[in-house]
Design an enzyme around this catalytic site. Structure first.
Site, mmCIF file in Angstrom:
data_model
loop_
_atom_site.group_PDB
_atom_site.id
_atom_site.type_symbol
_atom_site.label_atom_id
_atom_site.label_comp_id
_atom_site.label_asym_id
_atom_site.label_seq_id
_atom_site.Cartn_x
_atom_site.Cartn_y
_atom_site.Cartn_z
ATOM 1 N N ILE A 53 0.894 -1.164 0.000
ATOM 2 C CA ILE A 53 0.000 0.000 0.000
ATOM 3 C C ILE A 53 0.927 1.207 0.000
ATOM 4 O O ILE A 53 1.874 1.275 0.792
ATOM 5 C CB ILE A 53 -0.958 0.009 1.208
ATOM 6 C CG1 ILE A 53 -1.869 1.263 1.162
ATOM 7 C CG2 ILE A 53 -0.240 -0.112 2.537
ATOM 8 C CD1 ILE A 53 -2.984 1.254 2.196
ATOM 9 N N SER A 54 0.722 2.119 -0.917
ATOM 10 C CA SER A 54 1.653 3.225 -1.113
ATOM 11 C C SER A 54 1.718 4.136 0.108
ATOM 12 O O SER A 54 0.764 4.260 0.869
ATOM 13 C CB SER A 54 1.248 4.058 -2.334
ATOM 14 O OG SER A 54 1.421 3.324 -3.513
#
Length: 218
Positions: free
Chosen positions: A67-68
């Protein structure tokens, strides 16, 4: 992946702190900051790791994906200059966090993910949160030509070059945001389609994304 949707004062307070941190790092778009402050990032984490959700870090979500980092999500979102009703192609659905931010900004989102396990998780999580983009499973490096043209295209994985096939799916005046470089580091690139044949390219800051894999990538 968390399917237990609980969002209390602790998480809401943590989001406020995250928004202030992003402001201090140079994110200025008020709507982007509001979206970051609204979307419960901890819903994309296993409950065991909820204490990590509002740190400004990327986090593994399985299958070699992450997840960025919130700063990266805010940075790319700001570059897109989303207007309400914009038709946006997102390449690399991943956890779906960026997807939710785009939808909070008022975009109509078409999102594609090549990892089937991640795709199958995300198509359960996002509708449970109230977000219903158009989901696709497949090779995002080729875009989704059947739904083109798009006002905006965002690529959430590092590419070795800007795929021509994606440029052709942009409307005139449309914006493509894509990290371009090698498999270790990339420069964020904004491309504006000026006419049928002309594009304006702007090279910006250095980031590190997981590689974009596909026919028009690695």
């Amino acid at each position: 992946m968390a399917y237990k949707f609980v969002d209390n004062y602790r998480e809401r307070g943590a989001r406020k702190k995250l928004v202030e941190l992003l402001k201090s790092r140079g994110i200025e778009d008020v709507n982007v900051l509001k979206a970051i402050g609204k979307v419960p990032r901890h819903f994309f984490f296993d409950e065991t790791f909820w204490n990590q959700a509002y740190k400004d870090i990327a986090f593994p979500i399985g299958d070699g994906q992450t997840i960025s980092q919130p700063y990266t999500v805010a940075y790319q979102s700001e570059l897109l200059h989303i207007k309400k009703g914009d038709k946006v192609l997102e390449i690399g659905t991943g956890s779906g966090y960026q997807t939710c931010i785009l939808m909070e900004l008022g975009a109509k989102v078409f999102t594609i993910e090549r990892q089937e396990n991640i795709y199958n998780r995300t198509i359960q999580v996002l509708p449970g949160m109230g977000y219903k983009p158009d989901f696709y499973c497949g090779d995002g490096s080729k875009g989704i030509a059947a739904k083109a043209p798009y006002d905006k295209i965002i690529v959430t994985a590092g590419a070795p070059f800007v795929p021509e096939i994606l440029l052709k799916q942009l409307k005139i005046g449309g914006i493509l945001v894509i990290p371009v470089g090698d498999e270790d580091t990339q420069k964020m690139v904004t491309v504006i389609r000026v006419s049928d044949t002309d594009y304006e390219k702007i090279v910006l800051d250095t980031f590190r994304f997981v590689p974009l894999v596909g026919d028009q990538a690695w």
